[in-house]
Design a protein around this motif. Structure first.
Motif, PDB file in Angstrom:
ATOM      1  N   ALA A  34       1.151 -11.877  16.821  1.00 28.98           N
ATOM      2  CA  ALA A  34       1.985 -11.631  15.651  1.00 28.98           C
ATOM      3  C   ALA A  34       1.239 -10.816  14.608  1.00 28.98           C
ATOM      4  O   ALA A  34       1.810  -9.911  13.981  1.00 28.98           O
ATOM      5  CB  ALA A  34       2.448 -12.954  15.056  1.00 28.98           C
ATOM      6  N   ALA A  35      -0.041 -11.107  14.394  1.00 31.54           N
ATOM      7  CA  ALA A  35      -0.793 -10.456  13.322  1.00 31.54           C
ATOM      8  C   ALA A  35      -0.822  -8.946  13.489  1.00 31.54           C
ATOM      9  O   ALA A  35      -0.635  -8.195  12.521  1.00 31.54           O
ATOM     10  CB  ALA A  35      -2.209 -11.018  13.269  1.00 31.54           C
ATOM     11  N   GLU A  36      -1.037  -8.473  14.697  1.00 31.08           N
ATOM     12  CA  GLU A  36      -1.125  -7.027  14.904  1.00 31.08           C
ATOM     13  C   GLU A  36       0.202  -6.346  14.595  1.00 31.08           C
ATOM     14  O   GLU A  36       0.249  -5.276  13.979  1.00 31.08           O
ATOM     15  CB  GLU A  36      -1.551  -6.708  16.329  1.00 31.08           C
ATOM     16  CG  GLU A  36      -1.715  -5.219  16.574  1.00 31.08           C
ATOM     17  CD  GLU A  36      -2.471  -4.891  17.839  1.00 31.08           C
ATOM     18  OE1 GLU A  36      -2.718  -3.693  18.075  1.00 31.08           O
ATOM     19  OE2 GLU A  36      -2.824  -5.829  18.594  1.00 31.08           O
ATOM     20  N   LEU A  37       1.302  -6.972  14.979  1.00 31.30           N
ATOM     21  CA  LEU A  37       2.615  -6.396  14.714  1.00 31.30           C
ATOM     22  C   LEU A  37       2.973  -6.473  13.235  1.00 31.30           C
ATOM     23  O   LEU A  37       3.529  -5.531  12.662  1.00 31.30           O
ATOM     24  CB  LEU A  37       3.669  -7.125  15.545  1.00 31.30           C
ATOM     25  CG  LEU A  37       3.581  -6.889  17.056  1.00 31.30           C
ATOM     26  CD1 LEU A  37       4.367  -7.954  17.807  1.00 31.30           C
ATOM     27  CD2 LEU A  37       4.090  -5.498  17.414  1.00 31.30           C
ATOM     28  N   LEU A  38       2.654  -7.581  12.597  1.00 34.37           N
ATOM     29  CA  LEU A  38       3.013  -7.752  11.192  1.00 34.37           C
ATOM     30  C   LEU A  38       2.192  -6.852  10.282  1.00 34.37           C
ATOM     31  O   LEU A  38       2.645  -6.479   9.198  1.00 34.37           O
ATOM     32  CB  LEU A  38       2.835  -9.223  10.786  1.00 34.37           C
ATOM     33  CG  LEU A  38       3.749 -10.211  11.503  1.00 34.37           C
ATOM     34  CD1 LEU A  38       3.457 -11.636  11.031  1.00 34.37           C
ATOM     35  CD2 LEU A  38       5.218  -9.869  11.288  1.00 34.37           C
ATOM     36  N   LEU A  39       1.004  -6.497  10.714  1.00 35.69           N
ATOM     37  CA  LEU A  39       0.165  -5.608   9.916  1.00 35.69           C
ATOM     38  C   LEU A  39       0.862  -4.272   9.681  1.00 35.69           C
ATOM     39  O   LEU A  39       0.685  -3.644   8.637  1.00 35.69           O
ATOM     40  CB  LEU A  39      -1.171  -5.401  10.624  1.00 35.69           C
ATOM     41  CG  LEU A  39      -2.300  -4.742   9.833  1.00 35.69           C
ATOM     42  CD1 LEU A  39      -2.651  -5.559   8.603  1.00 35.69           C
ATOM     43  CD2 LEU A  39      -3.525  -4.581  10.728  1.00 35.69           C
ATOM     44  N   ASP A  40       1.684  -3.866  10.629  1.00 41.06           N
ATOM     45  CA  ASP A  40       2.381  -2.586  10.511  1.00 41.06           C
ATOM     46  C   ASP A  40       3.624  -2.647   9.641  1.00 41.06           C
ATOM     47  O   ASP A  40       4.193  -1.606   9.311  1.00 41.06           O
ATOM     48  CB  ASP A  40       2.781  -2.073  11.911  1.00 41.06           C
ATOM     49  CG  ASP A  40       1.580  -1.719  12.760  1.00 41.06           C
ATOM     50  OD1 ASP A  40       0.580  -1.255  12.199  1.00 41.06           O
ATOM     51  OD2 ASP A  40       1.641  -1.918  13.996  1.00 41.06           O
ATOM     52  N   GLN A  41       4.082  -3.833   9.269  1.00 43.48           N
ATOM     53  CA  GLN A  41       5.320  -3.918   8.500  1.00 43.48           C
ATOM     54  C   GLN A  41       5.149  -4.570   7.134  1.00 43.48           C
ATOM     55  O   GLN A  41       6.097  -4.625   6.354  1.00 43.48           O
ATOM     56  CB  GLN A  41       6.393  -4.683   9.294  1.00 43.48           C
ATOM     57  CG  GLN A  41       6.175  -6.176   9.438  1.00 43.48           C
ATOM     58  CD  GLN A  41       7.284  -6.847  10.243  1.00 43.48           C
ATOM     59  OE1 GLN A  41       7.700  -6.371  11.293  1.00 43.48           O
ATOM     60  NE2 GLN A  41       7.760  -7.975   9.745  1.00 43.48           N
ATOM     61  N   VAL A  42       3.935  -5.021   6.801  1.00 46.35           N
ATOM     62  CA  VAL A  42       3.759  -5.714   5.530  1.00 46.35           C
ATOM     63  C   VAL A  42       4.063  -4.800   4.346  1.00 46.35           C
ATOM     64  O   VAL A  42       4.528  -5.260   3.292  1.00 46.35           O
ATOM     65  CB  VAL A  42       2.336  -6.313   5.430  1.00 46.35           C
ATOM     66  CG1 VAL A  42       1.276  -5.222   5.352  1.00 46.35           C
ATOM     67  CG2 VAL A  42       2.228  -7.253   4.238  1.00 46.35           C
ATOM     68  N   GLY A  43       3.860  -3.500   4.513  1.00 43.71           N
ATOM     69  CA  GLY A  43       4.134  -2.578   3.417  1.00 43.71           C
ATOM     70  C   GLY A  43       5.587  -2.544   3.001  1.00 43.71           C
ATOM     71  O   GLY A  43       5.907  -2.173   1.866  1.00 43.71           O
ATOM     72  N   MET A  44       6.483  -2.956   3.912  1.00 43.78           N
ATOM     73  CA  MET A  44       7.909  -2.933   3.621  1.00 43.78           C
ATOM     74  C   MET A  44       8.281  -3.903   2.497  1.00 43.78           C
ATOM     75  O   MET A  44       9.237  -3.678   1.765  1.00 43.78           O
ATOM     76  CB  MET A  44       8.691  -3.276   4.895  1.00 43.78           C
ATOM     77  CG  MET A  44      10.197  -3.250   4.755  1.00 43.78           C
ATOM     78  SD  MET A  44      11.039  -3.348   6.368  1.00 43.78           S
ATOM     79  CE  MET A  44      10.404  -4.892   7.021  1.00 43.78           C
ATOM     80  N   LEU A  45       7.505  -4.976   2.358  1.00 45.24           N
ATOM     81  CA  LEU A  45       7.836  -6.011   1.383  1.00 45.24           C
ATOM     82  C   LEU A  45       6.791  -6.158   0.286  1.00 45.24           C
ATOM     83  O   LEU A  45       6.968  -6.978  -0.619  1.00 45.24           O
ATOM     84  CB  LEU A  45       8.002  -7.362   2.100  1.00 45.24           C
ATOM     85  CG  LEU A  45       9.120  -7.450   3.145  1.00 45.24           C
ATOM     86  CD1 LEU A  45       9.061  -8.802   3.858  1.00 45.24           C
ATOM     87  CD2 LEU A  45      10.488  -7.256   2.500  1.00 45.24           C
TER      88      LEU A  45
END
Length: 264
Positions: A161-172
């Motif tokens: 999960a961490a690797e995938l979420l690292l790419d989307q944290v900027g959205m929020l």
């Protein structure tokens, strides 16, 4: 984008299977133990995940069938039902509801994963499967940590999960970051993560945003990617901060960063 949807759905599956194994082994007293979410016990975190799975599945099914999605009254009725459950019922309900959501995502064929657009009540436009499932993955991964840390103070977010979420944290980030926490100071932080290795910047001014790594940062944060993600969601207390986390700065402290990201 289909590949990303595939990866996120796979992470939802592995995350569910891992947490389900833990939940099935919990005793009655374990379910009322304080969780990593300060106002909830373990069963209340499972209630949140289970009710969220129901609401997510209802929205997905509505999109697939072309009917109106769940409204605020539907959501309130789901939350009320879960709130009324006993701790044991919440645990059993979570296992069933989250399995149903993950299985439904898994059932989507490649074309649907690419083309479907799902309407989420809190976003202005429908989003693709990767985005909708990615938001669920963020919720699931962090609340799974809330459960696990009740039994293991050194718990971390699931690596998948961490690797995938690292790419989307900027959205929020501009929603969850509090720029006024620094009383008007403007700072640029170089963020350098491990597992996976990434380099980027955090800008705090009138708002909080992610940027390219600044050439002359006010601070350099080096941390595992999973801790950086936990920092942004308020799961960053000193007792849950590994010793490998370092902040090099003459003007900024880890507690300053904690104030920027108080959690939600």
């Amino acid at each position: 984008m289909t590949d990303r949807a595939d990866q996120i759905i796979d992470a939802l599956r592995s995350g569910h299977d891992h947490l389900a194994t833990l939940v099935r082994g919990l005793a009655a007293d374990d379910l009322t133990r304080p969780s990593g979410a300060s106002e909830w016990d373990v069963s209340q975190v499972l209630s949140h995940l289970g009710s969220g799975a129901e609401i997510n599945l209802a929205g997905l099914e509505a999109t697939l069938s072309g009917t109106a999605g769940p409204d605020g009254d539907f959501n309130k009725s789901v939350w009320a039902r879960w709130d009324a459950m006993s701790p044991a019922e919440r645990a059993e309900g979570f296992l069933t509801a989250n399995e149903a959501l993950v299985s439904r995502y898994e059932s989507l064929d490649a074309q649907t994963r690419e083309e479907l657009r799902i309407k989420l009540g809190f976003l202005p436009v429908p989003v693709d499967v990767a985005t909708a499932a990615g938001l669920r993955l963020s919720e699931f991964a962090h609340h799974s940590w809330d459960v696990e840390v009740a039994f293991d103070p050194a718990a971390t977010l699931a690596p998948a999960a961490a690797e995938l979420l690292l790419d989307q944290v900027g959205m929020l980030i501009h929603f969850i970051g509090k720029a006024d926490a620094l009383a008007g100071r403007q700072v640029g932080v170089a963020i350098r993560t491990t597992s996976p290795e990434r380099s980027f910047g955090l800008a705090v001014g009138d708002a909080v945003s992610l940027t390219d790594e600044p050439a002359q940062p006010d601070a350099v944060l080096s941390a595992p990617a999973e801790w950086w993600l936990r920092l942004t969601t308020g799961r960053h207390s000193p007792e849950h901060t590994p010793s490998v986390v370092t902040l090099t700065s003459d003007s900024l402290t880890l507690d300053d960063l904690r104030r920027i990201f108080p959690g939600f």
